[in-house]
Scaffold this motif. Sequence first.
Motif, PDB file in Angstrom:
ATOM      1  N   MET A   1       2.771  -6.724  -6.571  1.00 26.16           N
ATOM      2  CA  MET A   1       2.825  -5.348  -7.101  1.00 26.16           C
ATOM      3  C   MET A   1       2.544  -4.335  -5.990  1.00 26.16           C
ATOM      4  O   MET A   1       1.812  -4.624  -5.053  1.00 26.16           O
ATOM      5  CB  MET A   1       1.760  -5.175  -8.182  1.00 26.16           C
ATOM      6  N   ASP A   2       3.131  -3.172  -6.084  1.00 23.05           N
ATOM      7  CA  ASP A   2       2.859  -2.166  -5.055  1.00 23.05           C
ATOM      8  C   ASP A   2       1.971  -1.051  -5.616  1.00 23.05           C
ATOM      9  O   ASP A   2       1.659  -1.016  -6.789  1.00 23.05           O
ATOM     10  CB  ASP A   2       4.171  -1.612  -4.476  1.00 23.05           C
ATOM     11  N   PHE A   3       1.583  -0.171  -4.676  1.00 20.65           N
ATOM     12  CA  PHE A   3       0.637   0.881  -5.034  1.00 20.65           C
ATOM     13  C   PHE A   3       1.142   1.741  -6.188  1.00 20.65           C
ATOM     14  O   PHE A   3       0.409   2.044  -7.130  1.00 20.65           O
ATOM     15  CB  PHE A   3       0.372   1.759  -3.796  1.00 20.65           C
ATOM     16  N   THR A   4       2.420   2.128  -6.128  1.00 23.40           N
ATOM     17  CA  THR A   4       2.970   3.010  -7.155  1.00 23.40           C
ATOM     18  C   THR A   4       2.940   2.338  -8.525  1.00 23.40           C
ATOM     19  O   THR A   4       2.546   2.952  -9.521  1.00 23.40           O
ATOM     20  CB  THR A   4       4.426   3.385  -6.798  1.00 23.40           C
ATOM     21  N   GLU A   5       3.323   1.062  -8.540  1.00 21.40           N
ATOM     22  CA  GLU A   5       3.352   0.341  -9.811  1.00 21.40           C
ATOM     23  C   GLU A   5       1.934   0.188 -10.384  1.00 21.40           C
ATOM     24  O   GLU A   5       1.701   0.385 -11.573  1.00 21.40           O
ATOM     25  CB  GLU A   5       3.992  -1.036  -9.583  1.00 21.40           C
ATOM     26  N   ASP A   6       0.988  -0.180  -9.508  1.00 21.88           N
ATOM     27  CA  ASP A   6      -0.404  -0.342  -9.939  1.00 21.88           C
ATOM     28  C   ASP A   6      -0.959   0.959 -10.508  1.00 21.88           C
ATOM     29  O   ASP A   6      -1.641   0.972 -11.536  1.00 21.88           O
ATOM     30  CB  ASP A   6      -1.287  -0.765  -8.755  1.00 21.88           C
ATOM     31  N   THR A   7      -0.688   2.075  -9.804  1.00 17.82           N
ATOM     32  CA  THR A   7      -1.204   3.366 -10.250  1.00 17.82           C
ATOM     33  C   THR A   7      -0.635   3.715 -11.622  1.00 17.82           C
ATOM     34  O   THR A   7      -1.359   4.169 -12.515  1.00 17.82           O
ATOM     35  CB  THR A   7      -0.866   4.476  -9.225  1.00 17.82           C
ATOM     36  N   GLY A   8       0.648   3.452 -11.794  1.00 12.74           N
ATOM     37  CA  GLY A   8       1.287   3.710 -13.092  1.00 12.74           C
ATOM     38  C   GLY A   8       0.632   2.904 -14.200  1.00 12.74           C
ATOM     39  O   GLY A   8       0.385   3.417 -15.301  1.00 12.74           O
ATOM     40  N   LEU A   9       0.339   1.637 -13.909  1.00 17.09           N
ATOM     41  CA  LEU A   9      -0.287   0.781 -14.919  1.00 17.09           C
ATOM     42  C   LEU A   9      -1.700   1.261 -15.252  1.00 17.09           C
ATOM     43  O   LEU A   9      -2.125   1.233 -16.412  1.00 17.09           O
ATOM     44  CB  LEU A   9      -0.333  -0.673 -14.422  1.00 17.09           C
ATOM     45  N   LEU A  10      -2.441   1.695 -14.228  1.00 13.30           N
ATOM     46  CA  LEU A  10      -3.812   2.183 -14.471  1.00 13.30           C
ATOM     47  C   LEU A  10      -3.794   3.444 -15.338  1.00 13.30           C
ATOM     48  O   LEU A  10      -4.605   3.587 -16.257  1.00 13.30           O
ATOM     49  CB  LEU A  10      -4.531   2.442 -13.138  1.00 13.30           C
ATOM     50  N   ILE A  11      -2.847   4.345 -15.061  1.00  7.29           N
ATOM     51  CA  ILE A  11      -2.738   5.558 -15.883  1.00  7.29           C
ATOM     52  C   ILE A  11      -2.351   5.185 -17.314  1.00  7.29           C
ATOM     53  O   ILE A  11      -2.898   5.716 -18.289  1.00  7.29           O
ATOM     54  CB  ILE A  11      -1.730   6.553 -15.257  1.00  7.29           C
ATOM     55  N   ARG A  12      -1.462   4.214 -17.447  1.00  4.52           N
ATOM     56  CA  ARG A  12      -1.045   3.766 -18.781  1.00  4.52           C
ATOM     57  C   ARG A  12      -2.236   3.165 -19.557  1.00  4.52           C
ATOM     58  O   ARG A  12      -2.421   3.413 -20.742  1.00  4.52           O
ATOM     59  CB  ARG A  12       0.071   2.727 -18.633  1.00  4.52           C
ATOM     60  N   ALA A  13      -3.055   2.382 -18.841  1.00  3.67           N
ATOM     61  CA  ALA A  13      -4.212   1.747 -19.494  1.00  3.67           C
ATOM     62  C   ALA A  13      -5.250   2.790 -19.902  1.00  3.67           C
ATOM     63  O   ALA A  13      -5.859   2.688 -20.977  1.00  3.67           O
ATOM     64  CB  ALA A  13      -4.840   0.713 -18.567  1.00  3.67           C
TER      65      ALA A  13
END
Length: 184
Positions: A1-13
């Motif tokens: 996973m990359d930074f952008t994807e991780d950040t998106g998932l954290l915001i979603r959570a």
Amino acid sequence: MDFTEDTGLLIRALRFSADKHRYQRRKDQAQSPYINHPIEVSQLLWEVGGVRDVSVLLAALLHDTIEDTQTTPDEIRKLFGDEVLSLVLEVTDDKSLPKAERKRLQIENAPHKSVGAKLIKLADKSCNVRDMVGSPPKDWPLERRREYLLWTEQVVAGLRGTNMALEAYYERELLSGKMLLGIA
Ligand code: NDP
Ligand code: ZN
């Protein structure tokens, strides 16, 4: 996973957990918004534990959704995947059991959890000990708060050898809590 994807998932959570816990309050006098607690747990993992595994951070944000709200395992699987779901389920008590049994099982099962679940439990117990001392459930007698601290100590005994910084943090919170609550 990359930074952008991780950040998106954290915001979603964050959004998902805030929405699921929106009508729930902590048990403290101020009736703080419940979402503050999972946010604190994930912050502790990041800042004190140095945890960079995004699945663990996501599961920390979601750790009380299945246990305390109408959230289903399927919802979590669809939005966050099987690994996150598995971590959340590992830290979810079976609410069909009596409370005393659930507390006993936490002690018994702690050593058999995955590393990720142990990390979340370490951070969760640290936050709860801190809250039990600094912003305790209203109307709880001193003795019940003391018993809670001593119970967490038994659970954490089974989580050792996972993350030195988090374990040291818990130890400090427990020690100062014991002093403040007058536990010898
Ligand atoms: P609970 O499990 O009911 O409450 C503690 C939990 O509440 C924490 O683990 C935490 O869970 C959450 N929580 C919410 N707000 C706070 C806060 N401000 N500070 C700390 N934690 C908070 O309580 P007990 O541990 O006492 O467990 C119930 C057991 O106690 C049963 O076995 C029951 O039979 C017994 N009991 C004992 C009494 C006594 O006086 N000793 C009286 C009544 C029952 P989370 O991480 O999920 O947020
Ligand atoms: Zn919790």
